[in-house]
Design an enzyme around this catalytic site. Sequence first.
Site, PDB file in Angstrom:
ATOM      1  CG  ASN A  78      19.291  26.335  30.112  1.00 27.07           C
ATOM      2  OD1 ASN A  78      18.160  26.493  30.547  1.00 27.07           O
ATOM      3  ND2 ASN A  78      19.521  25.881  28.889  1.00 27.07           N
ATOM      4  CG  ASP A  97      14.068  19.951  26.382  1.00 32.86           C
ATOM      5  OD1 ASP A  97      14.373  21.072  26.833  1.00 32.86           O
ATOM      6  OD2 ASP A  97      14.897  19.177  25.862  1.00 32.86           O
ATOM      7  CG  HIS A 101      21.502  17.289  29.563  1.00 30.66           C
ATOM      8  ND1 HIS A 101      20.787  18.106  28.707  1.00 30.66           N
ATOM      9  CD2 HIS A 101      22.540  16.823  28.827  1.00 30.66           C
ATOM     10  CE1 HIS A 101      21.363  18.122  27.520  1.00 30.66           C
ATOM     11  NE2 HIS A 101      22.435  17.361  27.564  1.00 30.66           N
ATOM     12  CG  ASP A 105      18.184  20.561  30.740  1.00 29.86           C
ATOM     13  OD1 ASP A 105      18.483  19.449  30.287  1.00 29.86           O
ATOM     14  OD2 ASP A 105      17.510  21.391  30.111  1.00 29.86           O
ATOM     15  CG  HIS A 135      14.898  25.350  28.493  1.00 27.74           C
ATOM     16  ND1 HIS A 135      16.085  25.305  29.182  1.00 27.74           N
ATOM     17  CD2 HIS A 135      14.654  24.080  28.077  1.00 27.74           C
ATOM     18  CE1 HIS A 135      16.557  24.062  29.181  1.00 27.74           C
ATOM     19  NE2 HIS A 135      15.700  23.290  28.515  1.00 27.74           N
ATOM     20  CG  LEU A 136       9.796  29.473  31.919  1.00 32.11           C
ATOM     21  CD1 LEU A 136       9.141  29.863  33.237  1.00 32.11           C
ATOM     22  CD2 LEU A 136       8.732  29.269  30.839  1.00 32.11           C
ATOM     23  NE  ARG A 137      15.665  29.554  25.645  1.00 35.24           N
ATOM     24  CZ  ARG A 137      16.226  28.356  25.757  1.00 35.24           C
ATOM     25  NH1 ARG A 137      16.854  28.003  26.872  1.00 35.24           N
ATOM     26  NH2 ARG A 137      16.190  27.511  24.763  1.00 35.24           N
TER      27      ARG A 137
HETATM   28  O1  DOR Z   1      17.535  21.034  22.811  1.00 35.77           O
HETATM   29  C1  DOR Z   1      17.790  21.479  23.919  1.00 35.77           C
HETATM   30  N1  DOR Z   1      17.666  22.794  24.171  1.00 35.77           N
HETATM   31  N2  DOR Z   1      18.236  20.660  24.871  1.00 35.77           N
HETATM   32  C2  DOR Z   1      18.717  21.113  26.039  1.00 35.77           C
HETATM   33  O2  DOR Z   1      19.115  20.309  26.856  1.00 35.77           O
HETATM   34  C3  DOR Z   1      18.770  22.567  26.301  1.00 35.77           C
HETATM   35  C4  DOR Z   1      17.769  23.276  25.493  1.00 35.77           C
HETATM   36  C5  DOR Z   1      17.942  24.782  25.468  1.00 35.77           C
HETATM   37  O3  DOR Z   1      18.156  25.370  26.530  1.00 35.77           O
HETATM   38  O4  DOR Z   1      17.812  25.368  24.404  1.00 35.77           O
END
Ligand code: DOR
Length: 468
Positions: free
Chosen positions: A121, A332, A206, A179, A89-91
Amino acid sequence: MTDNWEHDSGEATAERAGHAVTKKNGATTGGRSIVIKGGTVVNRGGAARADVLVVDGLVSAVGEDLTGDEILDAAGCHVSSGFVDLHAHLREPGREEAETITTGTRAAALGGYTAVVAMPNTEPAQDCPEVVAFVKARAAEAGWCDVHPAGCITVGRLGKVLAAFETLASVGVRIFTDDGNGVQDPLIMRRALEYSRHLGITLAQHCEVARLTEGAVMHEGQCCSAMGVPGWPAIAEELMLHRDIELVRLTGAPMHFLHLSTAGSVDLVRRAKADGLPVTAEVAPHHLALTDELLRGFDPVFKVNPPLRTAADIAALRAGLLDGTIDAVATDHAPHAHHTKQMPLDSAPPGMLGLETALGVVLTAVSPDPVRVVETMSWNPARIAGIGAEHGRPVARGEPANLAVWDSSRVWTVDRASLASKSRNTPFHGMELRGRNVHTLLRGRVTVRDGIAQESGDARSIGSGGGR
Ligand code: DOR
């Protein structure tokens, strides 16, 4: 675990850690040759002592006593294809206070990664070519590692309307997931699988039946009962996994299962593979190493989705990783801004950092042989991500020089303040790990040297730490 530091920018973090922060471009060694000297090269046939010569972005020789313009010391280290993370997750766009593509990919390079799949996401979500193009452009500009954005299965990850798979596939998206959310509707998932088969793309699920995890904070078991908080039962993962295995059986479309966390899930995947179904699965490092007991102190740094489980689950996941049931270790990597992880356990977001610690955790907690390390952290994830032509290649003449050089016996203590990520939510802070990445090369360019992120091959430490 108490936090006594302020949240700051990734640049400041890098400064403390002694990482270079300026950008770099160019993908080759510019005609200069680099010799990776004195290491043990890991290929499918096994591990063998050899030098590796890199010229113009390619491996040009593997053998004894090679010479070149520049030397990278690999004594005592393994030399392998660079790691590939199926799950980061690079945000960016949307939550740049937690991570940016630059800070996240710098962390990836430090962890030995040459490619990552960026989870969709983001805000807006990666469900259209524009957002995918934005992520790719930012990653190319940053230049730390290749970034392959995952597309969404459904528009906005809302589970209602299928995303435009064909359009996204036409701009290079190969893996699709919602996800953070499981696709709840079995009809949507069936249709998604049917379309995916025709397009040659892979769906990644997921596994979480949301109705069974409403309000859940941690694994449903003895520990959560004693603490009096709502639990996330194993069946919520296993029920969706079982459903989707059956949909794979029906449609014949391949499917990848994200961050599996229970012994029951390992059994389900093992049986599906024995039936010859085209399924693959990943496990996150934290699920191989940490149990729900860590939540007893109510510290949200240990909150993750799916949650930390029991010692029996860990044993099953380790066994599954070693016997080939689980194909890949995927981080993750889920950075969260400091103030959000300071909230009470029930309201803090789930997620943990992973890119810089994954190798050390796998080597410490599971101790697989080097070939299995590279299989699960490079070769298999590259294949699952559909990027096997560039990454996860043999270390052999003519192959792209996307390489990691790592020391499996180096002992180090994780210090969240010296990580390159913009966030600090590592569950491994203060823990001793054995095994660390030392050098990383992306198309022949040294992105990490001696544990320090580089600009165009020239170390430019801007901080006091001087790296590792
Ligand atoms: O712990 C998690 N954080 N699980 C996920 O599936 C999403 C992720 C997030 O985007 O923070």
